[in-house]
Design a protein around this motif. Structure first.
Motif, PDB file in Angstrom:
ATOM      1  N   SER A 130      21.069  -4.373  57.701  1.00  0.00           N
ATOM      2  CA  SER A 130      21.664  -4.382  56.367  1.00  0.00           C
ATOM      3  C   SER A 130      20.690  -3.839  55.328  1.00  0.00           C
ATOM      4  N   ARG A 131      19.422  -4.228  55.449  1.00  0.00           N
ATOM      5  CA  ARG A 131      18.411  -3.725  54.524  1.00  0.00           C
ATOM      6  C   ARG A 131      18.202  -2.222  54.727  1.00  0.00           C
ATOM      7  N   PHE A 132      18.317  -1.785  55.982  1.00  0.00           N
ATOM      8  CA  PHE A 132      18.167  -0.358  56.266  1.00  0.00           C
ATOM      9  C   PHE A 132      19.258   0.456  55.557  1.00  0.00           C
ATOM     10  N   VAL A 133      20.513   0.018  55.645  1.00  0.00           N
ATOM     11  CA  VAL A 133      21.609   0.745  54.999  1.00  0.00           C
ATOM     12  C   VAL A 133      21.415   0.766  53.485  1.00  0.00           C
ATOM     13  N   GLU A 134      21.006  -0.379  52.931  1.00  0.00           N
ATOM     14  CA  GLU A 134      20.797  -0.445  51.487  1.00  0.00           C
ATOM     15  C   GLU A 134      19.690   0.509  51.044  1.00  0.00           C
ATOM     16  N   ASP A 135      18.580   0.531  51.793  1.00  0.00           N
ATOM     17  CA  ASP A 135      17.480   1.435  51.439  1.00  0.00           C
ATOM     18  C   ASP A 135      17.906   2.894  51.561  1.00  0.00           C
ATOM     19  N   PHE A 136      18.719   3.188  52.572  1.00  0.00           N
ATOM     20  CA  PHE A 136      19.151   4.575  52.778  1.00  0.00           C
ATOM     21  C   PHE A 136      20.100   5.025  51.667  1.00  0.00           C
ATOM     22  N   ILE A 137      20.960   4.123  51.207  1.00  0.00           N
ATOM     23  CA  ILE A 137      21.853   4.459  50.079  1.00  0.00           C
ATOM     24  C   ILE A 137      21.025   4.734  48.824  1.00  0.00           C
ATOM     25  N   LEU A 138      20.036   3.875  48.567  1.00  0.00           N
ATOM     26  CA  LEU A 138      19.175   4.073  47.403  1.00  0.00           C
ATOM     27  C   LEU A 138      18.366   5.359  47.526  1.00  0.00           C
ATOM     28  N   TYR A 139      17.988   5.711  48.737  1.00  0.00           N
ATOM     29  CA  TYR A 139      17.244   6.953  48.955  1.00  0.00           C
ATOM     30  C   TYR A 139      18.083   8.161  48.549  1.00  0.00           C
ATOM     31  N   PHE A 140      19.332   8.199  48.995  1.00  0.00           N
ATOM     32  CA  PHE A 140      20.200   9.320  48.639  1.00  0.00           C
ATOM     33  C   PHE A 140      20.564   9.278  47.158  1.00  0.00           C
ATOM     34  N   ARG A 141      20.639   8.078  46.603  1.00  0.00           N
ATOM     35  CA  ARG A 141      20.858   7.984  45.146  1.00  0.00           C
ATOM     36  C   ARG A 141      19.701   8.627  44.399  1.00  0.00           C
ATOM     37  N   ASP A 142      18.462   8.320  44.822  1.00  0.00           N
ATOM     38  CA  ASP A 142      17.300   8.925  44.190  1.00  0.00           C
ATOM     39  C   ASP A 142      17.284  10.436  44.385  1.00  0.00           C
TER      40      ASP A 142
END
Length: 565
Positions: free
Chosen positions: A279-291
């Motif tokens: 779950s933390r991995f998906v959240e970090d990946f979404i934030l990465y693409f947001r950045d």
């Protein structure tokens, strides 16, 4: 216990130490300087943003012996006593465990007594939203009109749960989440003051993982210090926070962009073997693409990076990937995050998600190519046609040919705008037309329009609303249109013309050829045909085709009508 947590040791003791809340601290400092102190305050905002700390600083400032001041001196007995908790006139109450009516009634009864050691008696009620409705009602009157020596400071993380009658009696200050940059600067200051060895990127990782809370950031830093062996490194920060390293995110994003499914799945396997939470991995990946999206579209925006560090690989990838691709990535990851919440097989969802990310991009490339090529061909053909029309159009003052050349399949156009039909075709129908044929077609015209509407062809039938049969022979019908554009749209729709012929054939038993002509051109052809018929001494057919005569026949009948030239 000799050791204290960092967030307790470095708790703000003045408004200047409250990070990221300048809009609150500046207002309170001005109120203190001008001695415009309210009787009740409401501090609301996320956890760890300085609400309770600001309340204690306010309590010290109003009771400081050097008042009026914008900051407590932290040197006088009042300030020192409030800091160590020895002054009984500053009362901190946890509403989560003291939320009943009796506790609030006890406050209401004691509030009338004057303070013992300082000027103001200050009640700090933390998590005030946990009070019951009865407790709020018991506090209501006292909160509105307390004695002059009493100040209430209410703190909450959920202001929507507080009755509006309470909120309206307080000055409300909304604390916001602290930016990662401000948190990182504060941790650098603390690390330097404590002679802590650290990697700057490690503090940035902790700051992003804190999600806007200074207390959370200091707690994570405490854990990282305990985990490290002398120096806080990036690996220590990633292990403590459970975040994904920047290199792993860059590597995974590159594999997805280049559609390397095996490499993407291999990177995921490595991260899960390291104990990373899906779950933390998906959240970090979404934030990465947001950045990535924000950096690509607004690189100068403050606080762009929420998860990613702007290294060379990140910048290179931002130049290559398209915004539409990032939209698709975020959409797929968000749907996967929702699905993972209701499943015990998070790993399977992650693997399917990565495969979908890679294949979606490949599918877009395969589908878009031929479609765009086809679209380019159509655009090119339209541009050639427009260019030809412009080159063959005539100015308004020039004389246009009386009979434009007849196209093999559809009527020719005059001046690139008006729809023109070959006069010879219409004249041939007029020569063979009879009154009986025309009346027969007109008798079926209304039913014919109804059939078109029943067949869900209302848009096509609308073209015939202002049209009517003007002449009919044994195998052809001339339909007069009021507007040129309607005539053009109808005559160039071969499917529509074929449908009209089929319906009329089913009604009349004759397979008619449909010839459309604009009303203006119809008048020209009719006048020319009348003149020719007059010279030949045969005007009967022409008279029958005269629209004025036809309308008169409809109104009074043939027996009462006398036609004179």
């Amino acid at each position: 216990m000799s050791y204290q947590a960092l967030y307790r040791v470095w708790r703000p003791q003045s408004f200047a130490d409250v990070i990221g809340q300048e809009h609150v601290t500046k207002t309170l400092q001005n109120a203190l300087l001008h001695q415009k102190i309210s009787h009740a305050y409401l501090f609301s905002g996320p956890r760890g943003t300085g609400k309770t700390s600001a309340a204690k600083i306010m309590a010290k400032a109003v009771n400081c012996e050097k008042m009026p001041v914008s900051e407590p001196c932290n040197e006088c007995p009042a300030c020192l006593g409030i800091t160590d908790g020895s002054v009984p006139d500053v009362i901190e109450i946890d509403a989560a465990s003291n939320n009943g009516v009796e506790e609030i009634r006890d406050i209401r009864d004691k509030v009338k007594y004057t303070p013992n050691a300082v000027k103001y008696k200050v009640y700090i009620i933390d998590e005030v939203h946990m009070l019951t409705i009865g407790a709020f009602n018991a506090l209501l009157k006292t909160l509105e009109e307390p004695p002059k020596h009493v100040i209430f400071i209410l703190a909450t993380t959920e202001p929507h749960k507080i009755p509006l009658t309470i909120i309206s009696r307080c000055q409300r200050f909304d604390f916001k989440r602290i930016t990662a940059q401000d948190i990182s600067k504060r941790m650098v200051h603390i690390a330097n003051e404590t002679s802590l060895e650290y990697d700057e990127k490690a503090l940035q990782t902790i700051a992003r993982a804190a999600e806007g809370g200074m207390r959370d950031a200091l707690s994570l830093l405490d854990q990282a210090i305990s985990f490290s062996t002398g120096k806080v490194t990036v690996e220590d920060a990633l292990t403590v926070t459970g975040s994904i390293s920047q290199n792993s995110l860059n590597k995974l994003a590159r594999a997805i962009f280049e559609k390397k499914i095996s490499e993407a799945l291999g990177t995921l396997e490595e991260l899960l073997m390291q104990g990373k939470d899906p779950s933390r991995f998906v959240e970090d990946f979404i934030l990465y693409f947001r950045d990535l999206l924000l950096y690509k579209t607004a690189p100068n925006l403050d606080e762009v990076a929420e998860q990613a560090l702007q290294d060379e690989e990140f910048k290179t990838l931002s130049e290559e990937v398209l915004p539409q691709q990032i939209y698709e990535y975020i959409d797929i990851l968000s749907k996967t995050q929702q699905e993972m919440r209701f499943s015990n097989h998070a790993r399977i969802y992650l693997e399917v998600c990565l495969v979908k990310l890679c294949q979606t991009e490949r599918a877009q490339t395969q589908v878009d190519g031929p479609q765009f090529q086809e679209l380019y061909k159509k655009i090119e053909a339209l541009e050639k046609e427009i260019k030809w029309l412009k080159s063959n159009s005539q100015p308004v003052g020039d004389s246009a040919p009386k009979q434009p050349a007849q196209a093999p399949r559809r009527p020719a156009r005059n001046a690139g705008k008006e729809f023109r039909v070959s006069p010879g075709v219409v004249t041939q129908v007029l020569k063979e037309a009879t009154r009986q044929q025309l009346n027969d077609v007109k008798s079926h015209w209304g039913e014919f329009l109804n059939i078109l509407n029943e067949r869900q062809m209302r848009s096509q039938a609308a073209l015939l609303n202002d049209a009517e049969p003007a002449a009919a022979s044994a195998d052809a019908i001339v339909v007069k249109f009021k507007y040129d554009i309607h005539c053009q749209m109808a005559m160039e729709n071969h499917t529509f013309i074929q449908t009209i012929s089929q319906i009329l054939e089913s009604q009349t038993g004759t397979d008619f050829k449909i010839i459309g002509v604009p009303e203006v051109q119809w008048k020209e052809i009719r006048e020319q045909f009348l003149q020719t018929s007059k010279n030949e001494g045969d005007e009967s057919t022409a008279e029958e085709q005269d629209p004025l005569v036809s309308e008169a026949l409809k109104l009074v009948g043939k027996d009462l009508l006398e036609i004179k030239k």
